[in-house]
Design a protein around this motif. Sequence first.
Motif, PDB file in Angstrom:
ATOM      1  N   ALA A  51       9.046  26.063 -21.435  1.00  0.00           N
ATOM      2  CA  ALA A  51      10.043  25.550 -20.498  1.00  0.00           C
ATOM      3  C   ALA A  51       9.412  24.523 -19.578  1.00  0.00           C
ATOM      4  CB  ALA A  51      10.633  26.695 -19.685  1.00  0.00           C
ATOM      5  N   GLY A  52      10.106  23.419 -19.388  1.00  0.00           N
ATOM      6  CA  GLY A  52       9.641  22.376 -18.486  1.00  0.00           C
ATOM      7  C   GLY A  52      10.658  22.164 -17.380  1.00  0.00           C
ATOM      8  N   VAL A  53      10.381  21.214 -16.495  1.00  0.00           N
ATOM      9  CA  VAL A  53      11.298  20.892 -15.415  1.00  0.00           C
ATOM     10  C   VAL A  53      12.394  19.996 -15.962  1.00  0.00           C
ATOM     11  CG1 VAL A  53      11.543  19.857 -13.133  1.00  0.00           C
ATOM     12  CG2 VAL A  53       9.453  21.109 -13.729  1.00  0.00           C
ATOM     13  N   VAL A  54      13.640  20.446 -15.841  1.00  0.00           N
ATOM     14  CA  VAL A  54      14.793  19.689 -16.327  1.00  0.00           C
ATOM     15  C   VAL A  54      15.286  18.769 -15.218  1.00  0.00           C
ATOM     16  CG1 VAL A  54      17.134  19.852 -17.268  1.00  0.00           C
ATOM     17  CG2 VAL A  54      15.415  21.582 -17.866  1.00  0.00           C
ATOM     18  N   ALA A  55      15.584  17.530 -15.594  1.00  0.00           N
ATOM     19  CA  ALA A  55      16.115  16.530 -14.649  1.00  0.00           C
ATOM     20  C   ALA A  55      15.202  16.386 -13.440  1.00  0.00           C
ATOM     21  CB  ALA A  55      17.538  16.884 -14.232  1.00  0.00           C
ATOM     22  N   ALA A  56      13.937  16.105 -13.726  1.00  0.00           N
ATOM     23  CA  ALA A  56      12.962  15.992 -12.637  1.00  0.00           C
ATOM     24  C   ALA A  56      13.234  14.803 -11.735  1.00  0.00           C
ATOM     25  CB  ALA A  56      11.553  15.887 -13.233  1.00  0.00           C
ATOM     26  N   ASP A  57      13.975  13.758 -12.268  1.00  0.00           N
ATOM     27  CA  ASP A  57      14.281  12.570 -11.471  1.00  0.00           C
ATOM     28  C   ASP A  57      15.636  12.670 -10.781  1.00  0.00           C
ATOM     29  OD1 ASP A  57      15.673  12.576 -13.822  1.00  0.00           O
ATOM     30  OD2 ASP A  57      15.378  10.441 -14.276  1.00  0.00           O
ATOM     31  N   ASP A  58      16.263  13.826 -10.878  1.00  0.00           N
ATOM     32  CA  ASP A  58      17.554  14.026 -10.226  1.00  0.00           C
ATOM     33  C   ASP A  58      17.349  14.057  -8.707  1.00  0.00           C
ATOM     34  OD1 ASP A  58      19.864  15.752  -9.092  1.00  0.00           O
ATOM     35  OD2 ASP A  58      20.508  15.350 -11.141  1.00  0.00           O
ATOM     36  N   PRO A  59      18.291  13.513  -7.931  1.00  0.00           N
ATOM     37  CA  PRO A  59      18.162  13.563  -6.451  1.00  0.00           C
ATOM     38  C   PRO A  59      18.045  14.990  -5.912  1.00  0.00           C
ATOM     39  CG  PRO A  59      19.849  11.991  -7.091  1.00  0.00           C
ATOM     40  CD  PRO A  59      19.439  12.698  -8.352  1.00  0.00           C
ATOM     41  N   SER A  60      18.576  15.955  -6.646  1.00  0.00           N
ATOM     42  CA  SER A  60      18.487  17.348  -6.191  1.00  0.00           C
ATOM     43  C   SER A  60      17.045  17.842  -6.209  1.00  0.00           C
ATOM     44  CB  SER A  60      19.357  18.246  -7.078  1.00  0.00           C
ATOM     45  OG  SER A  60      20.708  17.856  -7.013  1.00  0.00           O
ATOM     46  N   ALA A  61      16.197  17.202  -7.017  1.00  0.00           N
ATOM     47  CA  ALA A  61      14.787  17.595  -7.045  1.00  0.00           C
ATOM     48  C   ALA A  61      14.129  17.308  -5.699  1.00  0.00           C
ATOM     49  CB  ALA A  61      14.065  16.859  -8.174  1.00  0.00           C
ATOM     50  N   GLU A  62      14.576  16.247  -5.035  1.00  0.00           N
ATOM     51  CA  GLU A  62      14.045  15.935  -3.708  1.00  0.00           C
ATOM     52  C   GLU A  62      14.520  16.968  -2.686  1.00  0.00           C
ATOM     53  OE1 GLU A  62      11.798  13.660  -3.067  1.00  0.00           O
ATOM     54  OE2 GLU A  62      11.785  13.159  -5.204  1.00  0.00           O
ATOM     55  N   ILE A  63      15.744  17.481  -2.879  1.00  0.00           N
ATOM     56  CA  ILE A  63      16.242  18.540  -1.990  1.00  0.00           C
ATOM     57  C   ILE A  63      15.395  19.795  -2.151  1.00  0.00           C
ATOM     58  CG2 ILE A  63      18.227  20.004  -1.448  1.00  0.00           C
ATOM     59  CD1 ILE A  63      20.051  17.761  -2.377  1.00  0.00           C
ATOM     60  N   TYR A  64      15.012  20.082  -3.395  1.00  0.00           N
ATOM     61  CA  TYR A  64      14.177  21.254  -3.658  1.00  0.00           C
ATOM     62  C   TYR A  64      12.848  21.160  -2.905  1.00  0.00           C
ATOM     63  CZ  TYR A  64      11.011  24.389  -6.123  1.00  0.00           C
ATOM     64  OH  TYR A  64      10.073  25.351  -6.405  1.00  0.00           O
ATOM     65  N   LYS A  65      12.275  19.956  -2.854  1.00  0.00           N
ATOM     66  CA  LYS A  65      10.995  19.788  -2.184  1.00  0.00           C
ATOM     67  C   LYS A  65      11.097  20.009  -0.669  1.00  0.00           C
ATOM     68  CE  LYS A  65       9.272  16.488  -5.622  1.00  0.00           C
ATOM     69  NZ  LYS A  65       8.810  15.107  -5.874  1.00  0.00           N
ATOM     70  N   LYS A  66      12.313  19.829  -0.119  1.00  0.00           N
ATOM     71  CA  LYS A  66      12.521  20.048   1.312  1.00  0.00           C
ATOM     72  C   LYS A  66      12.906  21.491   1.620  1.00  0.00           C
ATOM     73  CE  LYS A  66      14.178  15.283   1.966  1.00  0.00           C
ATOM     74  NZ  LYS A  66      15.333  14.452   2.391  1.00  0.00           N
ATOM     75  N   ALA A  67      13.343  22.242   0.603  1.00  0.00           N
ATOM     76  CA  ALA A  67      13.821  23.604   0.809  1.00  0.00           C
ATOM     77  C   ALA A  67      12.648  24.578   0.943  1.00  0.00           C
ATOM     78  CB  ALA A  67      14.730  24.022  -0.347  1.00  0.00           C
ATOM     79  N   THR A  68      12.984  25.787   1.363  1.00  0.00           N
ATOM     80  CA  THR A  68      11.941  26.816   1.515  1.00  0.00           C
ATOM     81  C   THR A  68      11.451  27.340   0.173  1.00  0.00           C
ATOM     82  OG1 THR A  68      13.660  28.525   1.674  1.00  0.00           O
ATOM     83  CG2 THR A  68      12.868  27.551   3.742  1.00  0.00           C
TER      84      THR A  68
END
Length: 296
Positions: free
Chosen positions: A205-222
């Motif tokens: 398993a790899g990271v799906v849609a790593a360039d999605d804007p939601s990935a940036e939200i994940y980096k800001k989340a806890t």
Amino acid sequence: MAHGQKDGEKVVYVGDSRVKKTVKNTVPPDYSSYPGKSEAFIPNFLLKEWMVAVVFLVGVLCLVISEPAPLGYPADPKNTSFIPIPDWYFLFMYQLLKYPYTSDQYVVIGTLIVPGLMFGGLLLAPFLDTGKERRFYRRPIASSLALLTLIASAYLTYTSWHHYQLELKATNTIPEHIKREEEMKEKKAAGGAASGGGGQQQKAAGVVAADDPSAEIYKKATCVSCHGGDLKGMPNNGIPALRGVGDKHDKEQIMNIIKNGQGAMQPQYKDNIAKGLTDADLDKLADWLAKQKKAQ
């Protein structure tokens, strides 16, 4: 023999009846008819003790063969979700140290005084109890102390194990040795499926849609503080990877975990709002995490 023996007269020797005939008895006496008496150490006592020891040793060997030693993960001081538990024969001491009068400022009582009295009394028992009586009901002091110690040890052991089970259930924690054994079985099954599935191997398993804007939200989340920027988590600490989480939970379930927590994970909704994320951001984050599925 008669005096004045004549030629051809028969001589008869008569034994003295006052001399007793001695017969050596090689069979040791049966001391069971004499309560409180001793018995021959060799071979009677030694043989019985040896037979009991052999039976006990065979029982221990059977347990060792039937149940392999549990192996957990390497020790990690950063793993705050780990619930320590000693071996079963130290559970009574482990439980004793939980009580207020044997812990904290009184820890010396629980670690030195109580064990010292117990083991010291066991060592001094042969010197203090010098009576020849062997029946336990005729030795009230020694029998009462032994029975009290046995009951206390059994109670503390059971209580300690019961509390451990309740704590596992409350935190939804799986013991490390069980978790590791399940992981080994899964790896073995996955390896067998990959080698015996007609040449088709499962992709990691790899990271799906790593360039999605939601990935940036994940980096800001806890989430990133525990599950990592690569979504691999920390399996040794009991923190699962988020890669492939979409195969287990849909968007609604992921949002519910964020708001209410799961197992040892506390609710993260308020913490994320405090970090500046909005409900819309968390909705996009849950949708992005739901897309994290294993490649087929």
